[in-house]
Structure formats: C-alpha cells, structure tokens
Write a protein that holds these residues in place. Structure first.
Motif, PDB file in Angstrom:
ATOM      1  N   LEU A  48       0.846  -1.172   0.000  1.00  0.00           N
ATOM      2  CA  LEU A  48       0.000   0.000   0.000  1.00  0.00           C
ATOM      3  C   LEU A  48       0.892   1.237   0.000  1.00  0.00           C
ATOM      4  N   ILE A  49       0.504   2.239  -0.784  1.00  0.00           N
ATOM      5  CA  ILE A  49       1.122   3.554  -0.647  1.00  0.00           C
ATOM      6  C   ILE A  49       0.100   4.406   0.080  1.00  0.00           C
ATOM      7  N   GLN A  50       0.470   4.949   1.233  1.00  0.00           N
ATOM      8  CA  GLN A  50      -0.492   5.732   1.996  1.00  0.00           C
ATOM      9  C   GLN A  50       0.176   6.867   2.739  1.00  0.00           C
ATOM     10  N   GLU A  51      -0.650   7.665   3.394  1.00  0.00           N
ATOM     11  CA  GLU A  51      -0.152   8.833   4.112  1.00  0.00           C
ATOM     12  C   GLU A  51       0.824   8.433   5.214  1.00  0.00           C
ATOM     13  N   ASP A  54       0.078  11.342   9.733  1.00  0.00           N
ATOM     14  CA  ASP A  54      -0.658  10.986  10.953  1.00  0.00           C
ATOM     15  C   ASP A  54      -0.789   9.458  11.069  1.00  0.00           C
ATOM     16  N   ASP A  56      -2.677   7.778  12.820  1.00  0.00           N
ATOM     17  CA  ASP A  56      -4.090   7.396  12.902  1.00  0.00           C
ATOM     18  C   ASP A  56      -4.614   6.910  11.555  1.00  0.00           C
ATOM     19  N   VAL A  57      -4.072   7.460  10.462  1.00  0.00           N
ATOM     20  CA  VAL A  57      -4.523   7.024   9.139  1.00  0.00           C
ATOM     21  C   VAL A  57      -4.267   5.532   8.971  1.00  0.00           C
ATOM     22  N   LEU A  61      -7.046   2.635   8.547  1.00  0.00           N
ATOM     23  CA  LEU A  61      -7.040   1.739   7.382  1.00  0.00           C
ATOM     24  C   LEU A  61      -7.141   0.296   7.842  1.00  0.00           C
ATOM     25  N   LEU A 110       7.447  10.112  -5.376  1.00  0.00           N
ATOM     26  CA  LEU A 110       6.394  10.096  -4.353  1.00  0.00           C
ATOM     27  C   LEU A 110       5.938  11.508  -4.028  1.00  0.00           C
ATOM     28  N   GLY A 111       4.627  11.662  -3.768  1.00  0.00           N
ATOM     29  CA  GLY A 111       4.123  12.923  -3.268  1.00  0.00           C
ATOM     30  C   GLY A 111       4.604  13.143  -1.838  1.00  0.00           C
ATOM     31  N   THR A 112       4.420  14.378  -1.378  1.00  0.00           N
ATOM     32  CA  THR A 112       4.916  14.779  -0.050  1.00  0.00           C
ATOM     33  C   THR A 112       4.483  13.832   1.064  1.00  0.00           C
ATOM     34  N   TRP A 113       3.236  13.330   0.980  1.00  0.00           N
ATOM     35  CA  TRP A 113       2.687  12.548   2.087  1.00  0.00           C
ATOM     36  C   TRP A 113       2.671  11.059   1.814  1.00  0.00           C
ATOM     37  N   GLN A 114       3.297  10.628   0.712  1.00  0.00           N
ATOM     38  CA  GLN A 114       3.218   9.203   0.361  1.00  0.00           C
ATOM     39  C   GLN A 114       4.363   8.386   0.962  1.00  0.00           C
TER      40      GLN A 114
ATOM     41  N   PHE B  39       1.195   7.029 -12.483  1.00  0.00           N
ATOM     42  CA  PHE B  39       1.348   7.072 -11.022  1.00  0.00           C
ATOM     43  C   PHE B  39       0.739   8.350 -10.479  1.00  0.00           C
ATOM     44  N   ARG B  41       0.344  11.057  -7.381  1.00  0.00           N
ATOM     45  CA  ARG B  41       1.198  11.470  -6.258  1.00  0.00           C
ATOM     46  C   ARG B  41       0.394  11.883  -5.019  1.00  0.00           C
ATOM     47  N   THR B  43      -2.716  10.567  -1.754  1.00  0.00           N
ATOM     48  CA  THR B  43      -3.266   9.428  -1.015  1.00  0.00           C
ATOM     49  C   THR B  43      -4.763   9.590  -0.723  1.00  0.00           C
ATOM     50  N   MET B  86     -10.651  10.661   5.833  1.00  0.00           N
ATOM     51  CA  MET B  86     -10.299   9.255   6.076  1.00  0.00           C
ATOM     52  C   MET B  86     -11.020   8.332   5.092  1.00  0.00           C
TER      53      MET B  86
END
Lengths: 136, 136, 136
Positions: A48-51, A54, A56-57, A61, A110-114, B39, B41, B43, B86
C-alpha cells in the motif's frame, strides 16, 4: 537492471513502512530516470502507498479492513490455516501485490505525504520478502 | 526514457478521464513497443481504468464506494482533516495508485471500452499530479 | 521488447489460472533480469495473484466478492447490460487491471504459493485478452 530483495519481519496485522529502504536502493542504483517496481512474494500480506504523516490514518485503514473482512464469516470454507488466514487472502486481493513508481532525478516521484507500506494481514509473526526492480 | 507530469484540477468526488492526455504523450514519444506507467502522487484520490461508454457506470462506481466507505463511521480516529478525508484514504487503498499499460504499435493496448480515470475522493477542489513514464 | 497476447475463454464467474502460459512466455523470451507486465483489456473481469494450493481459497475469494457486490442493489443505474454487469465493473475496480512481476534468473519471482489468475465477473461465456510485456 538493478534488482534486490528486502526482508521484513512482521509482528501481527498492520502497516509497516519501508520507504527508506526503497529510497536507498533507488539512490544506490545511480539511475536518474526510470521505473521502480515493488512486488511482494506472498498472498496473505500486501502493499500500500499511503499517508505517512498521521499514524491514525494507518490505524484507521487497518480498522476498516478488519471490519470489511472480519474473522469468523460462517460461509468460509478455507479454515485449516486458522481464522485469520482466509480474511488475509481477501484483504490482499483488495489491495496491491505490485506497485510501479517512476524515478525522476534519481528519486522516486512520491508525493509529499506518500509512504510505502507492507500491509500484514496475519496474526502470527512472519518473514516477508519484497522484490525491488528498476527498469530504465 | 520519456516522462511527464499531468496536472488535473478536480471539483469534488467522481471520475475524471485523462485517456486523451496519456494517448498524446504515448504518441508523441515515438515509442513503438513499450510500457506506460501511470502514477498518482496523492493518497486521497486514486486511479482506475473503467468503461468509457455509459456515464452511468462511473456514477454507479462512485455510488458503490460512497456506500462501502461512508462518512461518519464512528470508530474513525483521523478526523482532523474533515469527515471526507479518512474515507478518501480508504477508497484510495481499495483502488490503484499506479497502473502499467503496455504499448504496441505506438499506442496503449487499451480495450475498446477502457478509459483512464483519476478517481477524486475529496469534496473540496484539488490540484492533482499524475506522473507518466514510458519504459522500452 | 517481447510482447504477446493471451486469449482465455471463460465460462462464468471465478478464477482461471494462467501462470503456466506467463511462465512459458518469460522463459521463451530469454530475458534473465527484467519486468513482466500483465494487462487485461476489459472492464468486467480483472487480474489477481493468489494462492494456488487450496482451491477453497479461490472459491472463498469469489464468495466474498459476490457478497460484497451482490446483484440487484436497488440504487444501481447501469442495468441495460444485465444484472451482473455493474457488479462486474465494481469487482474489477476493487481488484487489478495490471500487475508488474520482476523476472530474476529467467523466471518470474513469484512466491511458492502465488499463481496468476484471470478473475471473471460475468455470467455469460466471454473471450478475454491479456497482454504480456517484458521490459529489461
């Protein structure tokens, strides 16, 4: 082209980040523009690519997938490997076994939060293998 | 190898097609046989290849994901970024962050009814970046 | 780079394995280290890498998706192609349209229990096309 295998030891369900290891592999390859493929060699955990901000995310999930695919569904046939095994296969089917991430200027785009995560679905500790491959 | 970034402005949840932009990039590359990687970028939005004929299909897809992951689930911890945040991360986890599409005879090998979509999950307008990369 | 199209005839919903055909293509290519991309040219069937040991796993996977996305949901708009069509699109969105599998020592790096499957979601027989592409 460059290829390596990461080994991650898991300790129960949840998201385990390996962004730094993937980043080190990409930087070490010396490739400026290309494609990183990430592949997990298992069917009861997934990718998974996720935040990555935080925590908590990640907890939410995991909470969602536990509710969507609970243990003990009475119509399940495949129960010989434990009550968490078939739900693990289903959660893996609902997420990713492979990811393709372009490389630009020697880094993943990757984006900033990925962040990159191994999503473990089994309760018992497992040793998991992830193959990283770079194409030009 | 060729690489570019598409920027898409979204205006609330739903599927936004970008097949033409991807097609133009592939044709412009002059690559005859290869692999296009797409891709996103972010989430809280994701990628989907789906039917581009009947718009009801996209409305129903969005309708299904809204029902599967409704706002206001009382066990959610990550609420600081709004009630739609979320659920957006969860919908992104259930769909795709990257897609690999072979190229043959200078074009993506999409089936007759396949279109490429950005799947926006947030309510507020967002500027989204999608990286396109071609490997030989 | 090498590219081919597999044609699979399906006979109703469920998982149809094509690991051997992909393996034969990879071995025949003579590529030692690379990336196999698998892409399905349809929006009402999909791809899955899952356990190839106990057939109950495949039956339970199909059972889960039938329960998660049943026919006859009363809010569905796209019904002109039959009651199984929109659920098929949704199940396809929840699984994969493309997979990237690294190649090492001339073989896919699949784990011991991993098999490649076409996941058919329609009831009527269909002829399905899967494109295989190898990058270095």
């Amino acid at each position: 082209m460059p290829q390596t295998t990461l080994t991650l030891d898991t300790n129960g369900p949840g998201l385990l980040e390996f962004t730094d290891a993937a980043d080190a592999f990409v930087r070490g390859s010396g490739i400026d523009t290309g494609l990183l493929t990430v592949f997990v060699r298992h069917t009861s955990c997934s990718l998974l690519i996720q935040e990555n901000a935080d925590p908590d995310v990640r907890r939410d999930l995991d909470g969602f997938f536990r509710r969507l695919v609970p243990e003990g569904m009475d119509w399940i046939s495949h129960t010989t490997e434990g009550p968490d095994d078939m739900p693990a296969h289903i959660k893996a089917a609902l997420t990713q076994v492979s990811l393709g991430i372009p490389i630009a200027k020697g880094r993943m785009v990757l984006g900033t939060w990925q962040g990159l995560y191994l999503f473990e679905h089994r309760r018992a500790p497992h040793r998991r293998e992830i193959v990283l491959h770079i194409s030009a």
